[in-house]
Enzyme design. Structure first.
Site, PDB file in Angstrom:
ATOM      1  N   CYS A   1      -7.012  -8.700  -2.897  1.00 30.68           N
ATOM      2  CA  CYS A   1      -6.029  -7.811  -3.524  1.00 30.68           C
ATOM      3  C   CYS A   1      -4.631  -7.993  -2.936  1.00 30.68           C
ATOM      4  CB  CYS A   1      -6.465  -6.350  -3.433  1.00 30.68           C
ATOM      5  SG  CYS A   1      -6.588  -5.756  -1.753  1.00 30.68           S
TER       6      CYS A   1
ATOM      7  N   HIS B   1      14.672   8.089   2.518  1.00 32.98           N
ATOM      8  CA  HIS B   1      13.848   8.630   1.448  1.00 32.98           C
ATOM      9  C   HIS B   1      14.184   7.986   0.101  1.00 32.98           C
ATOM     10  CE1 HIS B   1      11.534  12.496   1.172  1.00 32.98           C
ATOM     11  NE2 HIS B   1      11.450  12.033  -0.050  1.00 32.98           N
TER      12      HIS B   1
ATOM     13  N   ARG C   1      -2.776   2.178  -4.047  1.00 33.91           N
ATOM     14  CA  ARG C   1      -2.128   2.447  -2.752  1.00 33.91           C
ATOM     15  C   ARG C   1      -1.755   3.936  -2.716  1.00 33.91           C
ATOM     16  NH1 ARG C   1       0.332  -2.990  -3.805  1.00 33.91           N
ATOM     17  NH2 ARG C   1      -0.034  -4.286  -1.973  1.00 33.91           N
TER      18      ARG C   1
HETATM   19  C1  PEP Z   1      -2.485  -6.509   1.891  1.00 42.31           C
HETATM   20  O1  PEP Z   1      -2.223  -6.308   3.079  1.00 42.31           O
HETATM   21  O2  PEP Z   1      -2.727  -7.639   1.419  1.00 42.31           O
HETATM   22  C2  PEP Z   1      -2.516  -5.379   0.946  1.00 42.31           C
HETATM   23  C3  PEP Z   1      -2.934  -5.547  -0.292  1.00 42.31           C
HETATM   24  O3  PEP Z   1      -2.073  -4.188   1.388  1.00 42.31           O
HETATM   25  P1  PEP Z   1      -0.539  -3.764   1.495  1.00 42.31           P
HETATM   26  O4  PEP Z   1       0.281  -4.865   0.846  1.00 42.31           O
HETATM   27  O5  PEP Z   1      -0.415  -2.461   0.811  1.00 42.31           O
HETATM   28  O6  PEP Z   1      -0.339  -3.692   2.972  1.00 42.31           O
END
Ligand code: PEP
Ligand code: MG
Length: 752
Positions: free
Chosen positions: A685, A373, A479
């Site tokens: 992203c 955690h 996220r």
């Molecule tokens: C990705 O997979 O590129 C993404 C942006 O999501 P995460 O890094 O949160 O898995």
């Protein structure tokens, strides 16, 4: 790769563990002997690079005369080894003497061993040294030798980087007879385990907690208190928790209310305080009464078959210690933690949140005892944290300068300028010193006037305040798993509503792209037993979890829809693997809307609904996907992991994790074309969007929106401003025209 080469890699990986037992020189010697024997090479040498003096020095050799070690020195670019370092590429020669860079060392014993292979040793962009093997020209090195030596170099890189740093420091200190460029006598290196990455240089502060043994530590205090003191302690505890919650809430509103709410609730539980009160009235000494009630709760909670209740033990322990601190007044003056690296023998999640809100630079947890955690929380707070079994670190003087390399799990106490120089670039990167780059205000355009949307990735709401709201185009990825990860149970619909509303209000009408829960893989919820899976990255994670737990999914969707009333709301599903799965997820949104309108809620009736492209199975059906969705966002972090079958968290295969693998580039181009045909927005992203060298390609294939952490935005806006779309299209076309990684690298590095 032949079997004996694979064996070499296994042996090399064992070598890493020898480091703590052997001296650096022994370790290097063992490495060259191992490599020369596996590669059947007559000579194997390791050269290490000292960046401060810009010199490459022979540090170990099997085959060359021993007095060559530390004597042979090359400038970068000098000799074949120096050239391999500068050009960051392997060089193989059947006859080294025919290479114009060849430099001869007649007394070194290399005569006759002219088949030559030099491989640079790199850590990311950082140059560590060169690994060289030599044989008789009758046995030149072939393709698979090159591959094996490259794999060995990457396997050795972390250990060599570490040895290199320490050797440089040793030399520097002895040269100066203890006069402190390297901190000399007080310089100390401690090897720790990384729990949350990052690199920081800051003064130390010791956090003396009494909580290591929990409330039991107070048992022998022998002090006597009154009922009135107990009541005062209870009141102080409550007001401290409320203050703490308020203070933390200003910075971390999503986290704070979730963590402290349960403590306050517990304190308000009449059976808890009332139980203590009754014992005290019956003659029990207050400290003993508090501990007795705590132990009763602890017993009941920890025996519960419900893991959610079992998890509460930590909360109640935390709360009880706070109460006892107040009762016995054992916690003395307030310490200033801002900008410091905290050294503590224990840290509760609530401590970490509080310290983070106070602006600490990082933390060192001595004598183990970390719950996952705390590690997860540190990661989500982006606080470098290492764990080490060195209790004497608690005795170092306050304000001792510490360089904390939590990426590697290394602690340097009193580091000298030699070490700091070597970290200077990375310190800038990790501390977000991009603030030294002035952000181009307002909207972002290429040099020839094409608008590029620059959006923000956020994990905690506090990320939003890092930039001026006018300098980016809203949130491209929120996220949402973070608020789920930092608390002790699933947040309710109302709690989520509160968090999402705060985000949306903060955006002032700009787009808010909220990604639904993406847990599983490496993102675990301490309070939910996801059940062990052999391949968690391929298992019950992300949208699969949401669809399998429809109540949790619906609560989240309802909270998002309600919070998004009147805003530019975009709901994004992660890890979609098929059109059918996407349509199922979209149906859930539609049924939530029906429920909300049946219950007369205000909510966003026309959110954009889209998905992340992270799984290669979508590429073959990309047009059908684009026809059904309002937008797509390419999650390159996972797309790379799943396309190349390389675990994004596994250091051992990190050199295979290539954003510019031709398949990745072509997949991105195909996704972008499909979105353009369907007339929908496509963004990136994943981390590819924050690397300058990939921006011309991304723009060149038609990506119109880039989303990244705040720290990268100034640099990427600046980069976009230097590019012309025509040139980007030309670069993209060239990159897409080859199936060879090496050719793509040459184009990206501008060498062809
Ligand atoms: C990705 O997979 O590129 C993404 C942006 O999501 P995460 O890094 O949160 O898995
Ligand atoms: Mg992902």
């Amino acid at each position: 790769m032949p079997v004996d080469h694979i064996k070499m890699l296994c042996d090399i990986s064992d070598l890493n563990s020898l480091l703590s037992e052997k001296t650096f020189t022994d370790c290097l010697q063992k490495a060259v002997e191992m490599v020369s024997s596996h590669m059947k090479a007559d000579i194997c040498s390791i050269y290490l690079y000292d960046e401060a003096y810009n010199v490459l020095t022979l540090k170990a050799s099997k085959g060359l005369s021993p007095d060559s070690v530390n004597r042979i020195k090359l400038k970068p670019g000098e000799g074949i080894a120096g050239t391999a370092l500068v050009e960051m590429r392997s060089i193989a020669e059947v006859n080294a003497r025919s290479n114009p860079s060849f430099k001869s060392y007649p007394d070194s014993g290399e005569a006759g061993f002219d088949a030559y292979l030099a491989v640079p040793i790199l850590r990311g962009r950082f140059k560590i040294g060169v690994l060289v093997v030599q044989r008789n020209s009758s046995r030149p090195f072939v393709e698979h030798d090159i591959m094996a030596l490259q794999a060995t170099a990457s396997q050795l890189a972390a250990m060599l980087e570490h040895i290199n740093l320490l050797m440089i420091t040793d030399t520097a200190s002895s040269k100066r007879h203890g006069a402190s460029r390297s901190g000399t006598s007080s310089y100390r290196f401690v090897k720790a385990k990384s729990a949350s990455g990052g690199i920081k240089f800051a003064p130390a502060v010791i956090k003396n907690g009494v909580r290591r043994h929990g409330p039991a530590l107070f048992k022998g205090s022998g002090s006597r208190h009154t009922l009135e003191e107990f009541e005062n302690a209870a009141r102080s505890t409550e007001s401290q928790l409320e203050d703490l919650q308020k203070k933390v809430e200003e910075k971390l509103s999503d986290a704070a209310s979730l963590i402290f709410a349960s403590h306050i609730l517990m304190l308000k539980d009449e059976a808890f305080l009332g139980g203590m009160r009754r014992l005290i009235e019956g003659g029990t000494e207050p400290v003993k009464a508090v501990i007795a009630v705590f132990e009763k709760y602890k017993r009941i909670f920890s025996q519960s078959p419900n893991h959610l209740i079992r998890e509460k033990v930590q909360d109640i322990e935390d709360l009880t210690v706070r109460l006892l601190d107040n009762l016995t007044q054992s916690e003395t003056e307030e310490t200033a933690y801002e900008g410091k690296i905290v050294i503590a023998s224990e840290l509760f999640p609530s401590d970490l949140l509080k310290l983070s809100a106070e602006g600490i630079a990082g933390a060192v947890l001595v004598s183990g005892g970390v719950t996952s955690h705390v590690g997860i929380l540190a990661r989500s707070l982006r606080l470098p944290l290492v764990i080490v079994d060195e209790p004497d670190l608690m005795n170092i003087p306050g304000d001792t300068p510490i360089l904390l390399d939590a990426d590697m799990g290394n602690i340097y106490l009193n580091p000298g300028v030699d070490i700091l120089d070597r970290f200077s670039e990375r310190l800038k990167e990790k501390t977000g010193a991009d603030s030294t780059i002035d952000i181009i205000p307002g909207s972002c355009f290429t040099a020839d006037g094409t608008r590029v949307f620059i959006r923000l990735n956020i994990n905690l709401l506090s990320d939003l305040s890092q930039l001026n709201i006018d300098d980016f185009d809203g949130v491209g990825l929120y996220r949402t798993e973070f608020p789920f990860m930092i608390r002790n149970g699933f947040p309710s619909e109302e709690e989520q509503f509160f968090i999402y509303k705060k985000l949306i209000d903060g955006l002032d009408g700009r787009p808010a792209t909220i990604r639904t829960l993406d847990i599983g893989g490496d993102k675990v919820l301490s309070y939910y037993d996801l059940q062990k899976e052999d391949n968690p990255f391929l298992g019950m994670r992300s949208v699969r979890f949401s669809l399998a737990h429809i109540d949790i999914f619906k609560q989240q969707i309802r909270a998002i829809l309600r919070a998004g009333h009147g805003s530019d709301l975009r709901i994004m599903f992660p890890m979609i693997s098929s059109l059918d799965e996407y349509l199922r997820a979209r149906n859930v949104v539609e049924s939530c809307m029906d429920e909300l309108s049946a219950n007369s809620y205000q909510f966003n009736t026309s959110p954009k609904i889209g998905m992340m492209i992270e799984i290669p199975s979508l590429i073959g059906i990309i047009d059908e996907m684009a026809a059904e969705t309002d937008f797509m966002s390419i999650g390159t972090n996972d797309l790379i992991q799943y396309t190349i079958a390389v675990d994004r968290t596994n250091e051992k295969v990190s050199d295979m994790y290539l954003p510019h693998h031709p398949s990745i580039l072509r997949s991105i181009a195909r996704i972008s074309e499909a979105c353009s045909r369907a007339g929908i927005e496509v963004s990136v992203c994943g981390d590819m969007a924050n690397r300058e060298k990939y921006i011309p390609f991304l723009l060149g294939v038609g990506i119109s929106s880039l989303s990244m952490d705040a720290v990268y935005i100034p640099r990427i806006k600046k980069e976009v401003g230097t590019l012309s779309m025509k040139e980007c299209a030309r670069i993209a076309e060239r990159l897409l025209s080859t199936g060879r990684i090496s050719e793509i690298e040459s184009i990206l590095n501008g060498t062809v």
